[in-house]
Enzyme design. Structure first.
Site, PDB file in Angstrom:
ATOM      1  N   GLU A   1       0.831  -1.205   0.000  1.00 30.73           N
ATOM      2  CA  GLU A   1       0.000   0.000   0.000  1.00 30.73           C
ATOM      3  C   GLU A   1       0.867   1.258   0.000  1.00 30.73           C
ATOM      4  O   GLU A   1       2.019   1.226   0.433  1.00 30.73           O
ATOM      5  CB  GLU A   1      -0.938  -0.010   1.220  1.00 30.73           C
ATOM      6  CG  GLU A   1      -1.879  -1.214   1.237  1.00 30.73           C
ATOM      7  CD  GLU A   1      -2.915  -1.147   2.346  1.00 30.73           C
ATOM      8  OE1 GLU A   1      -3.302  -0.029   2.748  1.00 30.73           O
ATOM      9  OE2 GLU A   1      -3.351  -2.223   2.813  1.00 30.73           O
ATOM     10  N   TYR A   2       0.283   2.341  -0.493  1.00 31.76           N
ATOM     11  CA  TYR A   2       0.972   3.634  -0.607  1.00 31.76           C
ATOM     12  C   TYR A   2       2.268   3.491  -1.408  1.00 31.76           C
ATOM     13  O   TYR A   2       3.318   3.996  -1.042  1.00 31.76           O
ATOM     14  CB  TYR A   2       1.234   4.221   0.784  1.00 31.76           C
ATOM     15  CG  TYR A   2      -0.032   4.550   1.519  1.00 31.76           C
ATOM     16  CD1 TYR A   2      -0.732   5.718   1.257  1.00 31.76           C
ATOM     17  CD2 TYR A   2      -0.565   3.645   2.450  1.00 31.76           C
ATOM     18  CE1 TYR A   2      -1.932   6.004   1.916  1.00 31.76           C
ATOM     19  CE2 TYR A   2      -1.758   3.916   3.108  1.00 31.76           C
ATOM     20  CZ  TYR A   2      -2.434   5.100   2.836  1.00 31.76           C
ATOM     21  OH  TYR A   2      -3.622   5.375   3.481  1.00 31.76           O
TER      22      TYR A   2
ATOM     23  N   MET B   1     -10.289  -3.960  -1.317  1.00 29.84           N
ATOM     24  CA  MET B   1     -10.472  -3.542   0.077  1.00 29.84           C
ATOM     25  C   MET B   1     -11.617  -2.532   0.171  1.00 29.84           C
ATOM     26  O   MET B   1     -11.417  -1.346   0.456  1.00 29.84           O
ATOM     27  CB  MET B   1      -9.158  -2.993   0.628  1.00 29.84           C
ATOM     28  CG  MET B   1      -8.068  -4.060   0.711  1.00 29.84           C
ATOM     29  SD  MET B   1      -6.513  -3.482   1.417  1.00 29.84           S
ATOM     30  CE  MET B   1      -5.816  -2.578   0.027  1.00 29.84           C
ATOM     31  N   THR B   2     -12.819  -3.050  -0.068  1.00 32.18           N
ATOM     32  CA  THR B   2     -14.010  -2.195  -0.122  1.00 32.18           C
ATOM     33  C   THR B   2     -14.571  -1.956   1.276  1.00 32.18           C
ATOM     34  O   THR B   2     -15.671  -2.399   1.629  1.00 32.18           O
ATOM     35  CB  THR B   2     -15.069  -2.829  -1.044  1.00 32.18           C
ATOM     36  OG1 THR B   2     -15.097  -4.258  -0.834  1.00 32.18           O
ATOM     37  CG2 THR B   2     -14.766  -2.543  -2.492  1.00 32.18           C
TER      38      THR B   2
ATOM     39  N   GLU C   1     -13.551   0.918   4.945  1.00 36.78           N
ATOM     40  CA  GLU C   1     -12.806   2.067   5.469  1.00 36.78           C
ATOM     41  C   GLU C   1     -13.225   3.409   4.876  1.00 36.78           C
ATOM     42  O   GLU C   1     -12.459   4.366   4.896  1.00 36.78           O
ATOM     43  CB  GLU C   1     -11.283   1.884   5.322  1.00 36.78           C
ATOM     44  CG  GLU C   1     -10.686   0.928   6.329  1.00 36.78           C
ATOM     45  CD  GLU C   1     -10.761   1.450   7.767  1.00 36.78           C
ATOM     46  OE1 GLU C   1      -9.917   2.256   8.181  1.00 36.78           O
ATOM     47  OE2 GLU C   1     -11.705   1.033   8.476  1.00 36.78           O
TER      48      GLU C   1
ATOM     49  N   TRP D   1     -12.186  -8.447   6.823  1.00 36.00           N
ATOM     50  CA  TRP D   1     -11.246  -7.840   7.761  1.00 36.00           C
ATOM     51  C   TRP D   1     -12.026  -7.589   9.040  1.00 36.00           C
ATOM     52  O   TRP D   1     -12.944  -6.780   9.043  1.00 36.00           O
ATOM     53  CB  TRP D   1     -10.665  -6.527   7.224  1.00 36.00           C
ATOM     54  CG  TRP D   1      -9.646  -6.001   8.197  1.00 36.00           C
ATOM     55  CD1 TRP D   1      -9.878  -5.199   9.278  1.00 36.00           C
ATOM     56  CD2 TRP D   1      -8.252  -6.296   8.203  1.00 36.00           C
ATOM     57  NE1 TRP D   1      -8.708  -4.976   9.958  1.00 36.00           N
ATOM     58  CE2 TRP D   1      -7.698  -5.637   9.318  1.00 36.00           C
ATOM     59  CE3 TRP D   1      -7.419  -7.062   7.380  1.00 36.00           C
ATOM     60  CZ2 TRP D   1      -6.331  -5.709   9.623  1.00 36.00           C
ATOM     61  CZ3 TRP D   1      -6.069  -7.142   7.680  1.00 36.00           C
ATOM     62  CH2 TRP D   1      -5.542  -6.476   8.784  1.00 36.00           C
TER      63      TRP D   1
END
Length: 470
Positions: A260-261, A323-324, A326, A448
């Protein structure tokens, strides 16, 4: 199974009477700590008598099979139970058959049409020698309609002896387990992870473990660390070698990269790295999967998104986890964690560039509690759906439901006078998500994370799908 929304004046006794089921079946399935305290707006999952049975203390699979009039093997297969001794209080078992009492004038063909199965299947199950030889009052066993198969992944952060019991309890609902996490170092070596307890629990339930590899260090995802790996073929070769060693030694079925990032300029490097990994791992039968940020278009701006190339990952990896969740993040304003309209926006883009049978939709097993009015710089606390309902009960708050987001929420004021807003998940919200998986024809779902009590999710999953084992 049905969903009941608690109204003013409801009691467990009244609800049980309404659905013609036993009170303790509702209490156990929903893990109600105090059955005498219900919250207006709370959702309850209600087992259907004769079709669903919630395991009680002292039950054995043989006893439940006798109750349903089926064999232990039939019951185990229908409920993804690898070891007949691995049943747990509060879990729901589904009867693989329903009963039909033959009425005057009925024939096998008509009964088969009514239930959407073949006449041959009814004949075989009921050991009917001649199809015409049925008579009024005769009881036939009818196989329940086949639900669609799906694959289920779950991340888990408690990977030691604390996490193992949860995997033992929930393993029959899982295809994959992803212990979080192994961090890559800038020389291609990997950090250690005491994951043997959860790996053993996964094996006992025929769950395939995926080795999660990240660029996480010093308490955050590190862009420079990802660059050090993605810009060096030597580091990548070392990483692949270390991956293979660990997966062979520990019995992993594959790898899940959660980088990530990543710097936008490393987008192509990330794609090429995945191609190299696939070349090295596929030859030994290992899966290669990735976790991707929730994008709504190919050119979405932001460090979280730009290096995640949906089309390339869809071509290269065995499957991708979107990652659906947050949207309602801890450092932001109060909002649903996974508002279904936003989830669908991501899927609407994803299916244009990734094969549907490679898309695994992320789902949260948690909620959040924000102070309101929200102040920038403050952080929400994370809580489980079970804790959210208990909090609403403690403060006498009614639970509301946002139809646009398909998510429950409520507000309350604590002892200090501070106001709060809580968003979480319940039976209704996960049903909306499972409907979305079926509507879009996706490969499956990814949670998660295990470790936060959400008892309603598992019977909802079981009522919608058959879980494919790897």
């Amino acid at each position: 199974m049905q969903i009941h929304i608690v109204q003013n004046g409801d009691s467990i006794w009244q609800i049980a009477q309404q659905y013609r089921t036993a009170m303790n079946q509702i209490v156990l399935l929903n893990e109600l700590t105090n059955p005498d305290v219900l919250v207006v707006g709370q959702s309850l999952v209600i087992p259907e008598p004769g079709h669903d049975y919630v395991i009680q203390p002292g039950d054995t699979l043989w006893q439940v099979a006798q109750m349903f009039g089926v064999t232990v093997q039939e019951l185990a297969v229908a409920n993804n139970i690898t070891d007949p001794s691995l049943i747990f209080v509060g879990q729901m078992l589904i009867n693989p058959y329903i009963t039909h009492t033959v009425q005057a004038g009925e024939y096998i063909w008509g009964i088969a049409q009514r239930y959407g199965i073949s006449a041959e299947r009814i004949i075989a199950v009921n050991d009917i020698g001649q199809p015409g030889l049925i008579f009024p009052g005769q009881t036939l066993r009818i196989p329940v309609s086949a639900k669609p198969f799906t694959e289920v992944n779950a991340y888990i952060t408690q990977v030691d002896n604390q996490g193992a019991p949860g995997v033992m309890r929930l393993g029959r609902y899982l295809t994959y387990l992803s212990p979080f996490m192994y961090s890559v170092r800038d020389d291609g070596t990997l950090t250690e992870l005491p994951d043997q307890p959860v790996l053993e629990a996964a094996k006992a339930n025929n769950v395939a473990p995926l080795m999660v590899v990240t660029n996480f260090t010093g308490g955050e995802f590190n862009s420079d660390l990802a660059a050090a790996v993605l810009r060096s073929s030597e580091v990548q070769e070392a990483l692949i070698s270390n991956l293979l060693t660990t997966m062979r030694e520990k019995g992993y079925a594959g790898v899940n990269f959660d980088f990530e990032y990543v710097y936008p300029e490393d987008r192509r490097n990330y794609n090429n790295f995945l191609r190299r990994v696939v070349a090295g791992l596929h030859s030994e039968g290992f899966l290669v999967t990735t976790a991707l940020a929730p994008k709504e278009n190919a050119d979405q701006k932001g460090l979280l998104y730009e290096a995640h190339d949906y089309q390339a990952h869809g071509e290269i990896a065995d499957f991708v986890i979107l990652m659906t969740y947050e949207w309602g993040w801890a450092g932001g304003e109060p909002w649903a964690i996974a508002p279904i309209n936003e989830v669908r926006n991501v899927l609407d883009y994803a299916i244009t560039v990734i094969p549907r049978d490679k898309i695994v939709m992320g789902m949260p097993l948690y909620g959040r509690d924000w102070n309101i009015p929200w102040v920038e710089g403050t952080t929400a606390s994370t809580l489980s759906p079970k804790e959210a309902v208990q909090l609403a009960a403690e403060y006498g708050a009614a639970i509301q439901y946002n139809e646009t987001y398909q998510s429950p929420f409520f507000r309350y004021t604590d002892e200090s006078g501070q106001r709060h807003e809580v968003w979480f998940e319940d039976a209704r919200s996960v049903q909306a998500k499972y409907n979305t998986v079926k509507e879009y024809g996706l490969r499956g779902v990814s949670y998660w994370a295990l470790g936060t009590p959400f008892p309603q999710n598992w019977p909802m999953l079981q009522s919608n799908f058959r879980i494919r084992k790897f």
